[in-house]
Design a protein around this motif. Structure first.
Motif, PDB file in Angstrom:
ATOM      1  N   TYR A   1      14.880 119.270 -22.967  1.00  0.00           N
ATOM      2  CA  TYR A   1      13.887 120.334 -22.769  1.00  0.00           C
ATOM      3  C   TYR A   1      12.595 120.019 -23.530  1.00  0.00           C
ATOM      4  CZ  TYR A   1      17.468 123.161 -20.511  1.00  0.00           C
ATOM      5  OH  TYR A   1      18.425 123.623 -19.641  1.00  0.00           O
ATOM      6  N   LYS A   2      12.723 119.375 -24.679  1.00  0.00           N
ATOM      7  CA  LYS A   2      11.535 118.960 -25.426  1.00  0.00           C
ATOM      8  C   LYS A   2      10.762 117.909 -24.635  1.00  0.00           C
ATOM      9  CE  LYS A   2      10.120 117.127 -29.940  1.00  0.00           C
ATOM     10  NZ  LYS A   2      10.602 116.646 -31.269  1.00  0.00           N
ATOM     11  N   TRP A   3      11.502 116.966 -24.040  1.00  0.00           N
ATOM     12  CA  TRP A   3      10.875 115.946 -23.186  1.00  0.00           C
ATOM     13  C   TRP A   3      10.180 116.589 -22.004  1.00  0.00           C
ATOM     14  CZ3 TRP A   3      12.044 114.834 -18.054  1.00  0.00           C
ATOM     15  CH2 TRP A   3      11.490 113.664 -17.526  1.00  0.00           C
TER      16      TRP A   3
ATOM     17  N   ALA B   1       5.734 116.805 -20.614  1.00  0.00           N
ATOM     18  CA  ALA B   1       5.467 116.032 -19.402  1.00  0.00           C
ATOM     19  C   ALA B   1       3.976 115.866 -19.143  1.00  0.00           C
ATOM     20  CB  ALA B   1       6.143 116.688 -18.203  1.00  0.00           C
ATOM     21  N   GLU B   2       3.195 116.929 -19.335  1.00  0.00           N
ATOM     22  CA  GLU B   2       1.764 116.862 -19.035  1.00  0.00           C
ATOM     23  C   GLU B   2       1.045 115.896 -19.975  1.00  0.00           C
ATOM     24  OE1 GLU B   2      -2.121 119.835 -18.679  1.00  0.00           O
ATOM     25  OE2 GLU B   2      -0.094 120.659 -18.844  1.00  0.00           O
ATOM     26  N   ALA B   3       1.352 116.002 -21.286  1.00  0.00           N
ATOM     27  CA  ALA B   3       0.722 115.100 -22.252  1.00  0.00           C
ATOM     28  C   ALA B   3       1.135 113.655 -21.990  1.00  0.00           C
ATOM     29  CB  ALA B   3       1.115 115.519 -23.665  1.00  0.00           C
ATOM     30  N   ARG B   4       2.392 113.471 -21.583  1.00  0.00           N
ATOM     31  CA  ARG B   4       2.882 112.119 -21.305  1.00  0.00           C
ATOM     32  C   ARG B   4       2.167 111.535 -20.093  1.00  0.00           C
ATOM     33  NH1 ARG B   4       7.563 113.471 -21.950  1.00  0.00           N
ATOM     34  NH2 ARG B   4       8.188 113.919 -19.816  1.00  0.00           N
ATOM     35  N   ALA B   5       1.942 112.347 -19.068  1.00  0.00           N
ATOM     36  CA  ALA B   5       1.237 111.874 -17.873  1.00  0.00           C
ATOM     37  C   ALA B   5      -0.192 111.476 -18.213  1.00  0.00           C
ATOM     38  CB  ALA B   5       1.257 112.959 -16.803  1.00  0.00           C
ATOM     39  N   THR B   6      -0.826 112.244 -19.101  1.00  0.00           N
ATOM     40  CA  THR B   6      -2.193 111.914 -19.521  1.00  0.00           C
ATOM     41  C   THR B   6      -2.226 110.574 -20.236  1.00  0.00           C
ATOM     42  OG1 THR B   6      -2.741 114.262 -19.746  1.00  0.00           O
ATOM     43  CG2 THR B   6      -4.160 112.691 -20.897  1.00  0.00           C
ATOM     44  N   ARG B   7      -1.260 110.354 -21.148  1.00  0.00           N
ATOM     45  CA  ARG B   7      -1.201 109.074 -21.870  1.00  0.00           C
ATOM     46  C   ARG B   7      -0.958 107.912 -20.912  1.00  0.00           C
ATOM     47  NH1 ARG B   7       1.860 112.030 -25.589  1.00  0.00           N
ATOM     48  NH2 ARG B   7       3.790 111.114 -24.780  1.00  0.00           N
TER      49      ARG B   7
END
Length: 411
Positions: free
Chosen positions: A145-147, A151-157
């Motif tokens: 759930y933390k992952w 998701a949005e920040a990871r997609a930006t990176r």
């Protein structure tokens, strides 16, 4: 011939192997080491006594099943129905787990980009129960759930990484493919891009952008220019038609975690390809190869009249090692400089050792694990591992049959 006088190091390694092997028995470990079961048991008990460790209590015997089933037929039927229901539930659970793992296989194939286990859980959360998915894949639900929340920040990176990767490719291409991460980082900074080297290195690994780099080679053969010349008496012939005449040795490195190494020196008996002496240390001084040869002398009873072959390593060409050979009655033989083929049998032996103990991993972990792993393989190599040069007999069995045949002919 079994070694009669065991060194303290051999005893300590044998005890460590027994204590660290899950489900080990004295009989199985003693068979691998080629020693008596009672001898191994004595070593283990003596070591436990020294450490003040009491013997592990025997497992309690399983409770006997109820001897007589219920006399009531209806009660017996109910018991059987409950058991059938239990087995059916277990079968359904196993079928679900098999289905999950089958579908998950493509997420972890080595020849593709590895997709996160979290991604698999997210893709199949509507097909399977969340709890079951996480259990089968070994995923913590709170971590999932933390992952998911990131998701949005990871997609930006990831978008930013792709943009930077294109800039890196441009710089890398301009250098003719020669630049690694330090020079690529400097070039990007020169162009006004604010970026650190660790990020550049990570992106280059992710997108398979590599500079020209010579592979690091751990050198274990360093000739001593002051050593007296020694002839090559083997001439690449590593076979022996008579026992007790020809031995060979070499040094190899054992990689540890963190870029450190241990070093292994071995002595192989050409007649049966048995490893009769070895020594492991964190250095490559002459004492490393001397300890291995002394172990071989102890194991065989005597090396008087034998020839020992090695490469041009400084350890084997040293005065101290030459003096030890003279003391043991051993004639030295050293292969010609220029090719590993002059000590090919030892090179092949060490390659097999590392292939079968590392099994594709980069290192052995810590020094203790490395010593136990190599010790176990060396002893099992002598007692159980079949060797093609011996007609697929283990070295110990090959020597035993030769000795038995010799006694039969003499009779």
């Amino acid at each position: 011939m079994a070694m009669k006088d065991y060194s303290d190091e051999f005893k300590a390694d044998a005890v460590a192997l027994y204590e660290s092997t899950p489900g080990a028995t004295y009989k199985s470990i003693a068979a691998d080491l080629g020693i008596n079961r009672a001898t191994l048991r004595e070593w283990v008990l003596r070591d436990r006594e020294r450490r003040g460790v009491t013997a592990v209590a025997a497992k309690p015997a399983a409770q006997p099943r109820e001897a007589a089933s219920s006399a009531d037929p209806d009660e017996r039927i109910r018991q059987l129905e409950a058991r059938v229901a239990e087995l059916e539930a277990s079968e359904r659970k196993l079928a679900t787990e098999r289905d999950i793992l089958r579908k998950a296989a493509k997420y972890f194939r080595r020849d593709e980009l590895v997709i996160s286990r979290f991604q698999f859980v997210d893709d199949h959360r509507n097909t399977y129960e969340m709890k079951r998915l996480c259990q089968v894949l070994g995923v913590n639900r709170s971590s999932y759930y933390k992952w998911l929340a990131g998701a949005e920040a990871r997609a930006t990176r990831q978008r930013e990484d792709r943009i930077l990767a294109e800039e890196i490719r441009e710089v890398h291409g301009e250098s003719g493919g020669a630049y690694g991460s330090p020079r690529v980082t400097a070039e990007l900074r020169e162009k006004g891009r604010r970026v650190n080297e660790k990020r550049v290195a990570r992106i280059m690994r992710t997108f398979s952008i590599t500079g020209i780099r010579l592979r690091r080679r751990v050198r274990t053969t360093a000739p001593d220019p002051a050593a007296s010349p020694v002839s090559d008496l083997f001439q690449r012939d590593f076979t022996a038609t008579e026992p007790g005449r020809k031995y060979m040795g070499d040094i190899t490195y054992l990689p540890l975690a963190g870029g450190e190494f241990l070093y292994l020196a071995t002595v192989l008996y050409c007649f049966s390809r048995k490893v009769v002496g070895w020594s492991i240390a964190n250095h490559m001084r002459t004492s490393l190869v001397a300890d291995a040869l002394q172990m071989a002398a102890s194991a065989r009873g005597s090396l008087d009249g034998a020839v020992f072959h090695s490469d041009h390593g400084a350890q084997y060409g040293s005065r101290a090692f030459a003096g030890l050979c003279d003391q043991l009655g051993v004639t030295r033989s050293i292969g010609a400089v220029g090719t590993s083929a002059n000590n090919a049998a030892c090179e092949s032996f060490h390659a097999s050792l590392k292939r079968e103990t590392l099994q594709g991993t980069r290192d052995y972990g810590d020094a203790g694990t490395c010593r136990r792993t190599v010790f176990a393989w060396l002893t099992r190599y002598n007692t159980r591992r079949r060797h093609s040069a011996n007609g697929h007999l283990s070295p110990n069995e090959y020597e035993h049959r030769h000795h038995t045949a010799k006694l039969t002919l003499a009779a």
